[in-house]
Design a protein around this motif. Sequence first.
Motif, PDB file in Angstrom:
ATOM      1  N   ALA A  24       0.831  -1.201   0.000  1.00  0.00           N
ATOM      2  CA  ALA A  24       0.000   0.000   0.000  1.00  0.00           C
ATOM      3  C   ALA A  24       0.864   1.249   0.000  1.00  0.00           C
ATOM      4  CB  ALA A  24      -0.907   0.008   1.227  1.00  0.00           C
ATOM      5  N   SER A  25       0.344   2.284  -0.639  1.00  0.00           N
ATOM      6  CA  SER A  25       0.971   3.605  -0.585  1.00  0.00           C
ATOM      7  C   SER A  25      -0.122   4.663  -0.633  1.00  0.00           C
ATOM      8  CB  SER A  25       1.956   3.791  -1.741  1.00  0.00           C
ATOM      9  OG  SER A  25       1.285   3.710  -2.984  1.00  0.00           O
ATOM     10  N   GLY A  26       0.211   5.840  -0.105  1.00  0.00           N
ATOM     11  CA  GLY A  26      -0.747   6.943  -0.124  1.00  0.00           C
ATOM     12  C   GLY A  26      -1.698   6.981   1.048  1.00  0.00           C
ATOM     13  N   ILE A  27      -1.537   6.045   1.998  1.00  0.00           N
ATOM     14  CA  ILE A  27      -2.345   6.039   3.216  1.00  0.00           C
ATOM     15  C   ILE A  27      -1.431   5.889   4.420  1.00  0.00           C
ATOM     16  CG2 ILE A  27      -4.453   5.104   2.160  1.00  0.00           C
ATOM     17  CD1 ILE A  27      -3.668   2.339   3.269  1.00  0.00           C
ATOM     18  N   TYR A  32      -5.069   1.894   9.228  1.00  0.00           N
ATOM     19  CA  TYR A  32      -6.119   1.403   8.342  1.00  0.00           C
ATOM     20  C   TYR A  32      -6.445  -0.063   8.616  1.00  0.00           C
ATOM     21  CZ  TYR A  32      -6.914   5.282   5.180  1.00  0.00           C
ATOM     22  OH  TYR A  32      -7.311   6.482   4.634  1.00  0.00           O
ATOM     23  N   THR A  33      -7.703  -0.388   8.473  1.00  0.00           N
ATOM     24  CA  THR A  33      -8.132  -1.777   8.413  1.00  0.00           C
ATOM     25  C   THR A  33      -7.836  -2.292   7.006  1.00  0.00           C
ATOM     26  OG1 THR A  33      -9.915  -1.437  10.008  1.00  0.00           O
ATOM     27  CG2 THR A  33     -10.092  -3.353   8.559  1.00  0.00           C
ATOM     28  N   MET A  34      -7.159  -3.438   6.946  1.00  0.00           N
ATOM     29  CA  MET A  34      -6.813  -4.034   5.661  1.00  0.00           C
ATOM     30  C   MET A  34      -7.573  -5.354   5.512  1.00  0.00           C
ATOM     31  SD  MET A  34      -4.788  -1.790   4.459  1.00  0.00           S
ATOM     32  CE  MET A  34      -4.308  -2.680   2.969  1.00  0.00           C
ATOM     33  N   ALA A  35      -7.967  -5.645   4.296  1.00  0.00           N
ATOM     34  CA  ALA A  35      -8.782  -6.832   4.082  1.00  0.00           C
ATOM     35  C   ALA A  35      -8.446  -7.487   2.753  1.00  0.00           C
ATOM     36  CB  ALA A  35     -10.265  -6.480   4.114  1.00  0.00           C
ATOM     37  N   ARG A  50      -9.779 -10.153   7.351  1.00  0.00           N
ATOM     38  CA  ARG A  50      -9.609  -8.730   7.650  1.00  0.00           C
ATOM     39  C   ARG A  50      -8.719  -8.600   8.864  1.00  0.00           C
ATOM     40  NH1 ARG A  50     -15.180  -6.135   7.557  1.00  0.00           N
ATOM     41  NH2 ARG A  50     -15.551  -7.720   9.161  1.00  0.00           N
ATOM     42  N   ILE A  51      -7.883  -7.591   8.850  1.00  0.00           N
ATOM     43  CA  ILE A  51      -7.028  -7.320  10.002  1.00  0.00           C
ATOM     44  C   ILE A  51      -7.149  -5.843  10.343  1.00  0.00           C
ATOM     45  CG2 ILE A  51      -4.962  -7.032   8.527  1.00  0.00           C
ATOM     46  CD1 ILE A  51      -3.349  -8.260  10.910  1.00  0.00           C
ATOM     47  N   PHE A  52      -7.444  -5.580  11.604  1.00  0.00           N
ATOM     48  CA  PHE A  52      -7.641  -4.221  12.068  1.00  0.00           C
ATOM     49  C   PHE A  52      -6.312  -3.595  12.459  1.00  0.00           C
ATOM     50  CE2 PHE A  52     -12.203  -4.219  11.914  1.00  0.00           C
ATOM     51  CZ  PHE A  52     -12.554  -5.551  12.039  1.00  0.00           C
ATOM     52  N   SER A  53      -6.343  -2.300  12.678  1.00  0.00           N
ATOM     53  CA  SER A  53      -5.103  -1.594  12.979  1.00  0.00           C
ATOM     54  C   SER A  53      -4.435  -2.124  14.240  1.00  0.00           C
ATOM     55  CB  SER A  53      -5.369  -0.092  13.111  1.00  0.00           C
ATOM     56  OG  SER A  53      -6.330   0.155  14.116  1.00  0.00           O
ATOM     57  N   GLY A  54      -5.224  -2.603  15.169  1.00  0.00           N
ATOM     58  CA  GLY A  54      -4.672  -3.134  16.413  1.00  0.00           C
ATOM     59  C   GLY A  54      -4.173  -4.562  16.301  1.00  0.00           C
ATOM     60  N   GLY A  55      -4.421  -5.175  15.146  1.00  0.00           N
ATOM     61  CA  GLY A  55      -3.928  -6.529  14.914  1.00  0.00           C
ATOM     62  C   GLY A  55      -4.974  -7.624  15.033  1.00  0.00           C
ATOM     63  N   SER A  56      -6.160  -7.308  15.524  1.00  0.00           N
ATOM     64  CA  SER A  56      -7.179  -8.343  15.594  1.00  0.00           C
ATOM     65  C   SER A  56      -7.647  -8.704  14.192  1.00  0.00           C
ATOM     66  CB  SER A  56      -8.357  -7.886  16.444  1.00  0.00           C
ATOM     67  OG  SER A  56      -8.931  -6.713  15.925  1.00  0.00           O
ATOM     68  N   PHE A  99     -10.304   3.164   6.557  1.00  0.00           N
ATOM     69  CA  PHE A  99     -10.075   3.683   7.906  1.00  0.00           C
ATOM     70  C   PHE A  99     -11.325   3.372   8.713  1.00  0.00           C
ATOM     71  CE2 PHE A  99      -8.323   5.914  11.276  1.00  0.00           C
ATOM     72  CZ  PHE A  99      -9.223   6.846  11.768  1.00  0.00           C
ATOM     73  N   GLY A 100     -11.185   2.501   9.696  1.00  0.00           N
ATOM     74  CA  GLY A 100     -12.317   2.073  10.488  1.00  0.00           C
ATOM     75  C   GLY A 100     -12.898   0.776   9.962  1.00  0.00           C
ATOM     76  N   THR A 101     -14.186   0.584  10.198  1.00  0.00           N
ATOM     77  CA  THR A 101     -14.839  -0.663   9.794  1.00  0.00           C
ATOM     78  C   THR A 101     -15.703  -0.438   8.558  1.00  0.00           C
ATOM     79  OG1 THR A 101     -16.690  -0.225  11.272  1.00  0.00           O
ATOM     80  CG2 THR A 101     -14.870  -1.508  12.162  1.00  0.00           C
ATOM     81  N   GLY A 102     -16.106  -1.547   7.962  1.00  0.00           N
ATOM     82  CA  GLY A 102     -16.962  -1.461   6.797  1.00  0.00           C
ATOM     83  C   GLY A 102     -16.268  -1.910   5.542  1.00  0.00           C
ATOM     84  N   VAL A 103     -16.984  -1.825   4.457  1.00  0.00           N
ATOM     85  CA  VAL A 103     -16.444  -2.232   3.165  1.00  0.00           C
ATOM     86  C   VAL A 103     -15.297  -1.291   2.780  1.00  0.00           C
ATOM     87  CG1 VAL A 103     -16.976  -2.537   0.721  1.00  0.00           C
ATOM     88  CG2 VAL A 103     -18.662  -3.168   2.454  1.00  0.00           C
TER      89      VAL A 103
END
Length: 117
Positions: A24-27, A32-35, A50-56, A99-103
Amino acid sequence: QVTLVESGGGLVQPGGSLRLSCAASGITFSIYTMAWYRQAPGKQRELVARIFSGGSTNYADSVKGRSTISRDNAENTVYLQMNSLNPEDTAVYYCGARFGTGVPNYWGQGTQVTVSS
């Protein structure tokens, strides 16, 4: 400009493994949540992991126990390790960011995974 670039797809035999990467670049990657999503021919795009910013993390039931999503915030990269692949895993795999949850609101171009003997 946000870009997500997937790599690591290809042809693999049933029972095999693949490791997908998404750079990824530009964020501000670490927040960010990555999926990973996938889309098979004639089907809707579906969440794989999906992996959240905190690692879950969370996983689709279809891949749970044989796939692992991970992230390297220093390299701005998210990975998907997939084991015990079967033909039903054949699809185009997309990396997404939000950024956050959702699609996801940012998407990569996709990488083809084909499981076939």
